[in-house]
Enzyme design. Sequence first.
Site, short mmCIF file in Angstrom:
data_model
loop_
_atom_site.label_atom_id
_atom_site.label_comp_id
_atom_site.label_asym_id
_atom_site.label_seq_id
_atom_site.Cartn_x
_atom_site.Cartn_y
_atom_site.Cartn_z
N HIS A 171 -2.32 -8.18 -3.89
CA HIS A 171 -3.16 -7.06 -4.34
C HIS A 171 -4.13 -7.52 -5.44
O HIS A 171 -5.32 -7.20 -5.40
CB HIS A 171 -2.28 -5.94 -4.92
CG HIS A 171 -1.39 -5.27 -3.92
ND1 HIS A 171 -1.83 -4.87 -2.67
CD2 HIS A 171 -0.08 -4.91 -3.99
CE1 HIS A 171 -0.84 -4.29 -2.02
NE2 HIS A 171 0.24 -4.31 -2.79
N HIS A 187 3.85 -10.60 -3.63
CA HIS A 187 3.33 -9.35 -3.10
C HIS A 187 2.21 -8.80 -4.00
O HIS A 187 1.11 -8.50 -3.52
CB HIS A 187 4.45 -8.32 -2.99
CG HIS A 187 4.02 -6.99 -2.47
ND1 HIS A 187 4.13 -6.65 -1.13
CD2 HIS A 187 3.46 -5.91 -3.08
CE1 HIS A 187 3.66 -5.42 -0.96
NE2 HIS A 187 3.25 -4.96 -2.13
N GLU A 188 2.51 -8.69 -5.28
CA GLU A 188 1.52 -8.13 -6.20
C GLU A 188 0.33 -9.07 -6.40
O GLU A 188 -0.79 -8.62 -6.66
CB GLU A 188 2.18 -7.82 -7.55
CG GLU A 188 3.31 -6.81 -7.49
CD GLU A 188 2.91 -5.49 -6.83
OE1 GLU A 188 1.72 -5.14 -6.88
OE2 GLU A 188 3.80 -4.82 -6.27
#
Length: 336
Positions: free
Chosen positions: A21, A17-18
């Site tokens: 980003h 997920h990170e």
Amino acid sequence: MYILGAILAFSVLVIVHELGHFTLAKLNGVKVEEFSLGMGPKLFGIKGKETEYLIKALPIGGYVRMLGEEEKVSDARAFSSKSPVQKLSIIAAGPLMNFILAILMFAFIGSIRGFALPVVDTVDKDKPAYSAGIQNGDKIIMVNNKKIKTWDDFFTEVYLANGSTMNIKLLRNGETKSIDVTPVKDTVENRYIVGIRPVLLEKPSFGQSVSYGFTQTKTIIGQTFSVLKTLFTGKASAGDIGGPITIIKVSTKAAEQGIIPLMAFAAYLSVQLAIFNIIPFPALDGGWIFLLLFEIITRKKLDDNKVGVLNYIGFAILMALMVVVVIKDILYPIKL
């Protein structure tokens, strides 16, 4: 050992997920100051060229901190200096990566162990499906006017019916049949059943596995929103919702059963993580997405400092809710 496997599986979801980003931030020329796995006190970290990579004490999430994310900064590499479309791509990349990961994991699982099709293989005698006239080879295409793409779609509709009569549309020899079936409670498994077993596709092709990955992810998204609907309408209790401790417990049980069950649960969690993050609440990705879409549609610039304050408040509320959920997990654990 199994607990470590469960924590590792959840950590992979957070990292992916990170990483979404982080990657889009880099592609858009934004300076990333911190990449953290976990929350709370710092355990240790490694300082890169411009980013510090951290591992923190509480394995309940993670974050990417970008320059100018919480306030306006006069720097070309600040998040606040980028266009709304660029910001949107950075924020949306996190949940999108979790959806992609789930698709890939389900596709892999399907290719290894096969998967059930919404096609009737056997019908149990003296059960509602048998009495209603459902036959071997029938393809379930719709239940209560909802399309059925996977066996889990059908399983979910039986669960949501909660013993009420279901209208099932079947495809039999090229013809559509409409049959009403009322599920009965199975006292052994403590759930409602209609008495049919699905066809198992044991050796799917690459294309079938990928298709399964997509449809399974879509099914879980639909299931999640259905459960949320029952929660908000009062048909389900908040006591049925677990927090981090419950997640670790379930993950540990999955790990005890083997790598494939653990992977399946991780794929399920990946979808849940993506959906949770797109909720339009301050400090969540969904809150950012909502504000950025507002900027794009209205072409009105939002005050970066006010957005930062709003996100601080949202984060504080989320942390408070997390504490409440953890306490609930300890005092009133869900029976597994």
